[in-house]
Motif scaffolding. Structure first.
Motif, mmCIF file in Angstrom:
data_model
loop_
_atom_site.group_PDB
_atom_site.id
_atom_site.type_symbol
_atom_site.label_atom_id
_atom_site.label_comp_id
_atom_site.label_asym_id
_atom_site.label_seq_id
_atom_site.Cartn_x
_atom_site.Cartn_y
_atom_site.Cartn_z
ATOM 1 N N THR A 24 0.870 -1.174 0.000
ATOM 2 C CA THR A 24 0.000 0.000 0.000
ATOM 3 C C THR A 24 0.908 1.225 0.000
ATOM 4 N N ALA A 25 0.320 2.394 0.065
ATOM 5 C CA ALA A 25 1.125 3.614 0.097
ATOM 6 C C ALA A 25 1.933 3.724 1.379
ATOM 7 N N ASN A 26 1.489 3.039 2.432
ATOM 8 C CA ASN A 26 2.128 3.205 3.740
ATOM 9 C C ASN A 26 2.658 1.904 4.339
ATOM 10 N N GLY A 27 2.705 0.841 3.565
ATOM 11 C CA GLY A 27 3.183 -0.391 4.162
ATOM 12 C C GLY A 27 3.200 -1.554 3.201
ATOM 13 N N LEU A 28 3.425 -2.733 3.750
ATOM 14 C CA LEU A 28 3.524 -3.931 2.939
ATOM 15 C C LEU A 28 3.167 -5.159 3.761
ATOM 16 N N ARG A 29 2.806 -6.227 3.027
ATOM 17 C CA ARG A 29 2.585 -7.551 3.616
ATOM 18 C C ARG A 29 3.440 -8.533 2.837
ATOM 19 N N LYS A 30 4.099 -9.411 3.578
ATOM 20 C CA LYS A 30 5.014 -10.363 2.952
ATOM 21 C C LYS A 30 4.755 -11.750 3.526
ATOM 22 N N GLY A 31 4.541 -12.726 2.647
ATOM 23 C CA GLY A 31 4.294 -14.087 3.086
ATOM 24 C C GLY A 31 5.553 -14.936 2.999
ATOM 25 N N PHE B 89 4.263 1.728 8.051
ATOM 26 C CA PHE B 89 5.261 2.741 8.340
ATOM 27 C C PHE B 89 4.619 3.987 8.933
ATOM 28 N N THR B 90 5.231 4.486 10.003
ATOM 29 C CA THR B 90 4.884 5.789 10.560
ATOM 30 C C THR B 90 6.057 6.726 10.295
ATOM 31 N N HIS B 91 6.012 7.939 10.813
ATOM 32 C CA HIS B 91 7.088 8.887 10.521
ATOM 33 C C HIS B 91 8.410 8.484 11.146
#
Length: 305
Positions: free
Chosen positions: A35-42, A56-58
């Motif tokens: 996504t614009a702010n993160g990821l998922r990994k299997g 992800f945050t700042h």
């Protein structure tokens, strides 16, 4: 399902967009979703399908591991999960030592200034990095990504969430050469992938890094495997172990970037590239990262007078 939560602090200037872009190379996203702010990994860890979810945050990466197992089976996974997360968010190699080493370098300092905070994002595990190196070598990137996707669907496992998980050696070892070649693998690639998986699965080849961090023994053991050469070993050290001093002189793109940097008509050969990179030891991995990035850079600031 068992959920584990923790937060990884992020350094100043952390470039999350680079990490997200790395994990979005396969548009179909069978094992990686972004996504614009993160990821998922299997991934599969010790026989258990796991989805690593990173937001992800700042100043941090809020992480969750969704494990298809009970509390009694996941305790031993925590170190592996932490290592995998450091890899996939690019926190294994600190870029600052190289930036300081090359701060006054007339050739690389401009590259560093044009890409401050550049990091090396890794595969979740050494086995994933090795198999990807074998799969992707000497073919174009779109075809390599398609082969990798097919490989995951053949050997991997579906997490209860529906995300596919990159396989472990034991999963791959069950396949036959014919199963891989039926999915457009060359016979040589299929045999090398299966040879590696079976050696690891049977305990004849350990991919564990020794406590001292010395990669010599692993490098020698991998080079002894038929079908695995120096380029694959260096790529695995870079993407699988986060080794800071990989010499990628055998990489065609590195040689093309050096040609561009030197303003020469032809690519330098491997011997000259190896000699040129040696001046940046023990930080040659970051030198390679900046050379790769320079191939896509539009404007690079001039060297300081």
């Amino acid at each position: 399902m068992t959920l584990l939560h923790w937060t990884l602090p992020l350094p100043a200037g952390y470039r999350r967009d680079d990490v997200i872009a790395f994990h979005s190379r396969d548009a179909q996203g069978v094992a990686e979703q972004v996504t614009a702010n993160g990821l998922r990994k299997g991934i599969v860890l010790q026989g258990l399908p796991v989805v690593l979810d990173v937001a992800f945050t700042h100043d941090g990466a809020v992480c969750q591991a969704d494990i298809d197992g009970n509390d009694n089976t996941v305790t031993a996974l925590q170190t592996h999960l932490h290592d995998a997360l450091l890899n996939i968010v690019g926190l294994r190699i600190d870029p600052q030592p190289f930036a300081l080493l090359a701060a006054s370098d007339p050739l690389l300092a401009p590259l560093i200034r044009s890409n401050p905070g550049l990091r090396i994002v890794q595969s979740a595990s050494p086995f994933e990095a090795l198999t990807w190196a074998i799969i992707g070598q000497q073919i174009n990137l779109p075809f390599a990504i398609a082969l990798r996707r097919s490989f995951i669907l053949q050997a991997g496992r579906a997490h209860s969430s529906g995300v596919w998980c990159y396989p472990e050696a034991r999963d791959v070892a069950r396949l036959s050469v014919e199963e891989l070649t039926s999915r457009k693998f060359s016979r040589a690639k299929a045999e090398t992938v299966l040879r590696l998986a079976r050696l690891v699965n049977e305990g004849e080849l350990s991919l564990a890094l020794p406590p001292c961090g010395d990669v010599t023994a692993i490098s020698q053991a991998l080079l002894a495997v038929k079908g695995i050469g120096p380029w694959s070993v260096n790529y695995a050290l870079l993407r699988g172990y986060g080794y800071a001093d990989c010499s990628l002189h055998g990489d065609v793109a590195i040689r093309a970037a050096l040609q561009k940097l030197l303003g020469e008509v032809t690519k330098p050969d491997m011997a000259r590239t190896q000699h040129w990179l040696r001046q940046y030891a023990p930080h040659r991995s970051m030198a390679a990262a900046h050379l790769w990035a320079s191939l896509h850079a539009k404007n690079i600031p001039p060297a300081a007078e």
